[in-house]
Design an enzyme around this catalytic site. Sequence first.
Site, PDB file in Angstrom:
ATOM      1  N   SER A 232      43.803  37.437  38.165  1.00 17.28           N
ATOM      2  CA  SER A 232      43.066  38.693  38.225  1.00 17.28           C
ATOM      3  C   SER A 232      43.647  39.569  39.330  1.00 17.28           C
ATOM      4  CB  SER A 232      41.601  38.390  38.516  1.00 17.28           C
ATOM      5  OG  SER A 232      40.928  39.568  38.904  1.00 17.28           O
TER       6      SER A 232
ATOM      7  N   THR B 269      45.102  49.808  23.709  1.00 16.08           N
ATOM      8  CA  THR B 269      46.109  50.583  24.441  1.00 16.08           C
ATOM      9  C   THR B 269      46.266  50.008  25.847  1.00 16.08           C
ATOM     10  OG1 THR B 269      45.583  52.554  23.181  1.00 16.08           O
ATOM     11  CG2 THR B 269      46.707  52.889  25.282  1.00 16.08           C
TER      12      THR B 269
ATOM     13  N   CYS C 192      29.811  36.843  41.285  1.00 21.12           N
ATOM     14  CA  CYS C 192      29.329  36.967  39.921  1.00 21.12           C
ATOM     15  C   CYS C 192      28.014  36.246  39.713  1.00 21.12           C
ATOM     16  CB  CYS C 192      30.364  36.424  38.937  1.00 21.12           C
ATOM     17  SG  CYS C 192      31.898  37.316  39.018  1.00 21.12           S
TER      18      CYS C 192
ATOM     19  N   ASN D  63      36.566  28.955  43.917  1.00 21.48           N
ATOM     20  CA  ASN D  63      36.226  30.243  44.516  1.00 21.48           C
ATOM     21  C   ASN D  63      35.109  30.152  45.553  1.00 21.48           C
ATOM     22  OD1 ASN D  63      34.875  29.551  42.030  1.00 21.48           O
ATOM     23  ND2 ASN D  63      33.749  31.462  42.225  1.00 21.48           N
TER      24      ASN D  63
ATOM     25  N   GLY E 170      40.331  38.595  35.031  1.00 18.39           N
ATOM     26  CA  GLY E 170      40.256  37.142  35.065  1.00 18.39           C
ATOM     27  C   GLY E 170      39.293  36.582  34.029  1.00 18.39           C
ATOM     28  N   THR E 171      38.153  37.243  33.868  1.00 13.85           N
ATOM     29  CA  THR E 171      37.151  36.760  32.903  1.00 13.85           C
ATOM     30  C   THR E 171      37.730  36.755  31.492  1.00 13.85           C
ATOM     31  OG1 THR E 171      35.255  37.396  34.245  1.00 13.85           O
ATOM     32  CG2 THR E 171      34.899  37.280  31.867  1.00 13.85           C
TER      33      THR E 171
ATOM     34  N   GLN F  45      41.745  32.636  42.179  1.00 12.96           N
ATOM     35  CA  GLN F  45      41.633  32.641  43.639  1.00 12.96           C
ATOM     36  C   GLN F  45      42.917  32.206  44.334  1.00 12.96           C
ATOM     37  OE1 GLN F  45      39.382  33.867  45.564  1.00 12.96           O
ATOM     38  NE2 GLN F  45      37.772  34.287  44.064  1.00 12.96           N
TER      39      GLN F  45
END
Lengths: 378, 381
Positions: free
Chosen positions: B199, B237, B325, B151, B71-72, B179
Site C-alpha cells: 500500500s 482507468t 481500521c 501492523n 492494500g485492502t 507494513q
Amino acid sequence: MIYFDNSATTKPYKEVVDSFVKVSTDFFGNPSSLHRIGGEADKLLIKARKQIADLLHIKANEIIFTSGGTESNNLAVKGAALMYKNRGKHIITTEIEHASVRETFEQLEELGFDVTYLPVDEEGRINVADMEKAISQHTILVSVMHVNNEVGTIQPIEEIGRLLKNYPKILFHVDHVQGVGKVPLDLNLVDLCSFSAHKFHGLKGTGFLYIREGIQISPLLTGGGQERKYRSGTENVAGFVALAKALRMTLENEKKSLQNIVKTKETVIKGIQEIEEITIHTPAQGSAPHIINFSIKGFKAEVFLHALEEKGIYVSTTSACSSKKHATSSTLLSMGVPEDIAKSALRISLSYENTMEEALFVVKTIKETVNKLKEVMN
Amino acid sequence: MERIYVDHAATAPMHPKVIETMTKVMAEQFGNPSSIHAFGREARHLVDEARAQLAKSIGASPNEIIITSGGTEADNYALTGVAEANKEKGKHIITTVIEHHAVLHTCQQLEKRGFEVTYLPVDEQGKVSISDVQKALRDDTILVSIMYGNNEVGSLQPIQEIGEMLREHPAVFHTDAVQAYGLMNIDVKELNVDLLSVSAHKINGPKGIGFLYVKKDVKLAPILFGGEQERKRRAGTESVVSIAGFQEAVKVAQEEREEKVKQYREFKEILVNDLKEAQIDFSINGSLENSLPHVLNLSFPGTDVEAMLVNLDLAGIAASSGSACTAGSIDPSHVLVAMFGEKSEKLRNSIRFSFGLYNTTKQIHRVAESVAAIVKRITNR
C-alpha cells in the site's frame, strides 16, 4: 493542441488540483484514527460527502466512495445481484453498456444468473416496452446506462424508472459516468447510480456509488469496514475532497458550459455533414451534448485518428477502455451499423474548455484530411 | 504545542517530493493511458515507468505487478482471486489469526462460499510457528496467506522459511507486506512468495493506491471487470497521478531505507529506556528484536487505553490502540487476544507507537515524558 476526447478522460480543474495538494499537505490523517489528526481527516471526508449529497439532493449516507467508475459499476451490479439472489436470479441490462457493466453481467451469468441483454434501435436506444416484456417474477436487477459513452445516446431513464416503480422487488442501477454535468438525472427514480470523477474534471482513481437508503448490497472489498462496510480500505481523503470540488464546479457551471458545448457540437455536426463520406451515428435528438460519433467511409479509424493528431487534434476511435484491442464498436454493431462502416468510426467528445474556433478548425481539418487521404489512396 | 505524530502505521504524511511529483503530473499529464493518441501514450509511459520501479523494488518483473486501489484491494484480490481460480484443485486455505482484517474478513467471506480456512495461532511474541504451517498443510490446500510484519505489534513472520517449505507444495503463497514494504529488504525470489500486497500511503505515498505482486503463471480470477487495463487483471482507468506519486515514494523509501531502519530502532530504544528510567511499569507486546523497525506496542498495567489515548491526544501526541481500521471503536485487538488470551488485561491497556517521517529523537523523548506523566496520573502514583 485541440483535445476533443473528453469522454476518455478530462483535464482536472485547477481548483481541484489545488485542493488535492492542500489536503495532502495539511490533512494526511487516517479518518479511522481516533486522535485529532485522524479526526481532522474524517471531518473533511464528512464535509465532502455532505457537499456531494447536497449537490445531488440525496443523503450523505447514500454515498459510497470507490476507486472510480469501474469499481462503482462492479459493486452496484454484482453487489445487488449477490445480495438479492434468493429473491430471483434474472437480471436485465442492455447490449450497449460500458465494459465494466457488461463484463460484470457476463461473470454473473457464469455464477448462474439469467441475463437479458436488451437490444437497441438504430439510434442506440432501448425500447421500454422490450424491458416490460423481459421483466419476470424472478427479475431482481435492471442496469441501464444514462448516456452511452461511444455514441452519446440518452436512454429513457425516467420512463424506465417509472415503469420499475410498479416492481418494488427490482433494483434499478444507472451508470451515470458519462452524464454528469452534461445530462441531468433525477436520482429519485433510481436505486443505485455510478459516478467517476475523472470524467468531470476530478482525479482518476476516485468515484462513488449512490445507494438509496434502505437498500443493501454485498461488498466487493472486505476489511476495515470503511464506507459503512460496503467498501473497505483507507479512504483517499484528498482525492474525495477533490471529487466534491470537481462536482460542485461542474454542476454550478453546468448551464453556462452546456450552452457552449451545444453550440460547439452543432458547429462540428453542421460542418462534417457536408462531407460525402461521413455518416453521423450520434442521433440528432436525444443525445448527450458532448459526443459526436461518425464514420468516414473508406478510411480506417486509426489512420484518420493519427492524421488528425498530426494537426494537433485529439479524438478517439471508440471508448478508451477498449480502444487498445482495436475491436469494432459493439454499440455501433448493435445499432445495426454495417461492420465496414463501424470500423471507420471516430468519436469526438467535448468539454467546457473547447471553443468555436477549435470546432471550425477541426471541421476544416477533417475536410482537408479526407481529401488528402483520398488522393493518396487513388 | 508541537504536535507529534507517532501513528505512521495507520497512515503516513506524503513526502514533499511525492506531492511535488503529483502536482506536476496533475498539471501536465491528464491523458487516459488507454487512449492511442499522444496524451494517452504519455500517460501510459508514466504508468510503465512506475511499474518498472515498483517491480524492481521487490526483485520482480513489471508484468508481475498489478496496480490496485490500495492494500485492502490487493489483499482481497490475492485471496479471492487465488481461491476462485483454484477451487477445482482444492478448497483449503491457511492463514493466521493475526492478519489484517482485509485478509481475515475476506477469509470469512470465502468460508461462506464453501472454502475451509485454518487460522493458525501465534505465540506470546505474536509469531506463527513453521511447524504449525507444516502440520496444517493438506493435499487440498490451495493458498497460504501469512503477513510479513504485523501492523499492531510489529512481529515479523518467518516468511522466507515458510516460502522455502512451500517449494515442496503446490499451494500459492501470499504475504501481506503492507507494513513491511519500504523498511524491510524484500526480494520475492528469495522469499519464494507468489503474491505480495503493498500500500502506498504507508510509505509516504498517496492514499488510494497500492499493488499486488503476482508471480508469473499464477492464475487469479479478477474481482473488477471492464476495460483491459493491467493486462486484463484489474479493470478501471489507471490512477496515473497517484501511480506517479507512488513511484516517487518508492524511490525515496529505497534511498533512505537503511538510515530509517536504524533511526526507528533507536527511537524504540529511547522510548523504552526513558520509560524505564521514569520507573514506569510497562511491558513490550511482541519482541524488540524480531519486529518491524517502526512499530512498538506497549502495555501499561493499571491504565485504560481510552484514557491513555485521550490524554496523549491532549498532550499533542497521536498514537493508537492498534490498527486504525478497527479503531473507530476500541474493540479488543484480535492480535493481542491471539497473543495473550481473551482475559488478559493487556487488551485494555496497550498502546501502539509507530514511527516515521519527521519524527526526531527529541520528539521521542517528549513522547516518553508525556506517557510517563499520564501513566503516573492514571495509576495515582
